[in-house]
Motif scaffolding. Structure first.
Motif, PDB file in Angstrom:
ATOM      1  N   SER A 163       0.872  -1.176   0.000  1.00  0.00           N
ATOM      2  CA  SER A 163       0.000   0.000   0.000  1.00  0.00           C
ATOM      3  C   SER A 163       0.903   1.218   0.000  1.00  0.00           C
ATOM      4  CB  SER A 163      -0.907   0.011   1.231  1.00  0.00           C
ATOM      5  OG  SER A 163      -0.138   0.169   2.415  1.00  0.00           O
ATOM      6  N   ARG A 164       0.333   2.370  -0.246  1.00  0.00           N
ATOM      7  CA  ARG A 164       1.161   3.576  -0.267  1.00  0.00           C
ATOM      8  C   ARG A 164       1.651   3.916   1.138  1.00  0.00           C
ATOM      9  NH1 ARG A 164       0.202   9.079  -0.007  1.00  0.00           N
ATOM     10  NH2 ARG A 164      -1.991   8.659   0.392  1.00  0.00           N
ATOM     11  N   THR A 165       0.743   3.922   2.093  1.00  0.00           N
ATOM     12  CA  THR A 165       1.080   4.235   3.484  1.00  0.00           C
ATOM     13  C   THR A 165       0.339   3.282   4.416  1.00  0.00           C
ATOM     14  OG1 THR A 165      -0.750   5.798   3.763  1.00  0.00           O
ATOM     15  CG2 THR A 165       1.357   6.687   2.934  1.00  0.00           C
ATOM     16  N   ALA A 166       0.750   3.253   5.688  1.00  0.00           N
ATOM     17  CA  ALA A 166       0.032   2.450   6.681  1.00  0.00           C
ATOM     18  C   ALA A 166      -1.376   2.995   6.891  1.00  0.00           C
ATOM     19  CB  ALA A 166       0.808   2.441   7.993  1.00  0.00           C
ATOM     20  N   ALA A 167      -1.524   4.326   6.848  1.00  0.00           N
ATOM     21  CA  ALA A 167      -2.846   4.930   7.032  1.00  0.00           C
ATOM     22  C   ALA A 167      -3.800   4.502   5.921  1.00  0.00           C
ATOM     23  CB  ALA A 167      -2.722   6.456   7.061  1.00  0.00           C
ATOM     24  N   GLU A 168      -3.309   4.472   4.691  1.00  0.00           N
ATOM     25  CA  GLU A 168      -4.141   4.036   3.570  1.00  0.00           C
ATOM     26  C   GLU A 168      -4.552   2.584   3.757  1.00  0.00           C
ATOM     27  OE1 GLU A 168      -2.541   2.806  -0.510  1.00  0.00           O
ATOM     28  OE2 GLU A 168      -3.221   4.868  -0.867  1.00  0.00           O
ATOM     29  N   ALA A 169      -3.608   1.754   4.199  1.00  0.00           N
ATOM     30  CA  ALA A 169      -3.906   0.337   4.423  1.00  0.00           C
ATOM     31  C   ALA A 169      -4.948   0.175   5.520  1.00  0.00           C
ATOM     32  CB  ALA A 169      -2.627  -0.412   4.785  1.00  0.00           C
ATOM     33  N   ALA A 170      -4.792   0.921   6.614  1.00  0.00           N
ATOM     34  CA  ALA A 170      -5.749   0.826   7.719  1.00  0.00           C
ATOM     35  C   ALA A 170      -7.151   1.193   7.261  1.00  0.00           C
ATOM     36  CB  ALA A 170      -5.301   1.724   8.866  1.00  0.00           C
ATOM     37  N   GLU A 171      -7.244   2.206   6.420  1.00  0.00           N
ATOM     38  CA  GLU A 171      -8.550   2.620   5.903  1.00  0.00           C
ATOM     39  C   GLU A 171      -9.166   1.525   5.032  1.00  0.00           C
ATOM     40  OE1 GLU A 171     -10.595   6.273   3.321  1.00  0.00           O
ATOM     41  OE2 GLU A 171      -8.424   6.217   3.612  1.00  0.00           O
ATOM     42  N   LEU A 172      -8.373   0.962   4.124  1.00  0.00           N
ATOM     43  CA  LEU A 172      -8.866  -0.106   3.252  1.00  0.00           C
ATOM     44  C   LEU A 172      -9.328  -1.306   4.067  1.00  0.00           C
ATOM     45  CD1 LEU A 172      -6.167  -0.091   0.414  1.00  0.00           C
ATOM     46  CD2 LEU A 172      -8.606   0.411   0.124  1.00  0.00           C
ATOM     47  N   LEU A 173      -8.557  -1.653   5.085  1.00  0.00           N
ATOM     48  CA  LEU A 173      -8.864  -2.851   5.871  1.00  0.00           C
ATOM     49  C   LEU A 173     -10.116  -2.663   6.733  1.00  0.00           C
ATOM     50  CD1 LEU A 173      -5.191  -3.705   6.730  1.00  0.00           C
ATOM     51  CD2 LEU A 173      -6.769  -5.233   5.527  1.00  0.00           C
ATOM     52  N   THR A 174     -10.266  -1.495   7.345  1.00  0.00           N
ATOM     53  CA  THR A 174     -11.463  -1.274   8.160  1.00  0.00           C
ATOM     54  C   THR A 174     -12.707  -1.207   7.280  1.00  0.00           C
ATOM     55  OG1 THR A 174     -10.962   1.107   8.173  1.00  0.00           O
ATOM     56  CG2 THR A 174     -10.287  -0.161  10.089  1.00  0.00           C
ATOM     57  N   GLU A 175     -12.562  -0.617   6.107  1.00  0.00           N
ATOM     58  CA  GLU A 175     -13.700  -0.567   5.185  1.00  0.00           C
ATOM     59  C   GLU A 175     -14.082  -1.961   4.698  1.00  0.00           C
ATOM     60  OE1 GLU A 175     -12.630   2.124   2.098  1.00  0.00           O
ATOM     61  OE2 GLU A 175     -13.085   3.924   3.283  1.00  0.00           O
TER      62      GLU A 175
END
Length: 253
Positions: A163-175
């Motif tokens: 992923s680009r960033t950990a924040a982007e990954a966290a958003e994708l995963l929670t969604e």
């Protein structure tokens, strides 16, 4: 929806004359191409070119600046890089595209900048059967020869999700419906006493800075590893080993 796969999501780029030669000598690895700085000659380069020819791997010439950009390391590339195919590496968004085949247990690395720690986490997670390890392109040590060495070569075969960033990954995963858990020495809930659903994400943060704010706000529950002997916490790679093999134990019991 799937992403357009970038070369950074398909290859582990190895730099330096010895690491490139070692990659070419390992027939379990598929080397896509070797890139050598223009004008570079000598015995080591000739040996690399010969090893590449033996495996029908194309060798390209590029400017020294271009080689440094590709390596991402201006001091140690020695004018040579190689792209090694990482068969299990793919974008996180692609891994989540089909809920029926999406990974069940995932590690998310957030701010781990020490290559030795990243390499050891990759080795431990792969050995314990973790389905995916999110290694963001930013904010985490790159998959370079130092990480590869620390992983004992497992980095080439680990189920890495990009992923680009950990924040982007966290958003994708929670969604996508994954609860996020994080190790925290002060957490009230113990790793050993907490039940997890069919799918879960475990976030490993920086030993010094902890989790980034964007990731921390998405944590469903922090977890502690009970300690004895007055020890307050573990190195992140050691904590990852405890976590991963506790999850492994549960799948085998």
């Amino acid at each position: 929806m799937t992403s357009e796969v970038s070369p950074k999501d398909r290859f582990v780029t190895v730099y330096g004359r010895k690491p490139v030669l070692e990659a070419l000598a390992d027939y379990d690895l598929r080397v896509d191409k070797v890139i050598v700085a223009e004008g570079l000659r000598g015995g080591a380069i000739a040996e690399i070119e010969e090893a590449a020819a033996d495996r029908a791997v194309k060798v390209q010439r590029a400017s020294a600046h271009r080689v440094k950009v590709l390596a991402g390391n201006g001091r140690h590339d020695q004018g040579v890089v190689a792209d090694v195919v990482a068969r299990k590496m793919r974008p996180l968004v692609d891994a989540l595209a089909d809920p029926a085949t999406a990974p069940r247990t995932i590690l998310l690395l957030d701010g781990l900048t020490t290559p030795a720690n990243v390499g050891m986490v990759l080795r431990t997670a792969t050995a314990s059967g973790i389905d995916g390890i999110v290694v963001p392109h930013r904010g985490v040590a790159g998959l370079d020869p130092l990480v590869i060495k620390a992983s004992a070569g497992v980095a080439f075969h680990a189920p890495v999700l990009r992923s680009r960033t950990a924040a982007e990954a966290a958003e994708l995963l929670t969604e996508a419906g994954y609860p996020l858990y994080a190790l925290d020495a002060d957490a009230g809930h113990s790793l050993y006493d907490t039940e997890f659903g069919d799918r879960a994400v475990f976030v490993l943060g920086s030993e010094t800075a902890g989790l980034s704010a964007e990731v921390e706000e998405r944590i469903a529950q922090p977890l502690s590893i009970p300690m004895a002997g007055g020890v307050e916490s573990l190195n992140v790679a050691s904590a990852a080993a405890v976590l991963c093999f506790e999850l492994r134990r549960r799948t085998l019991s």
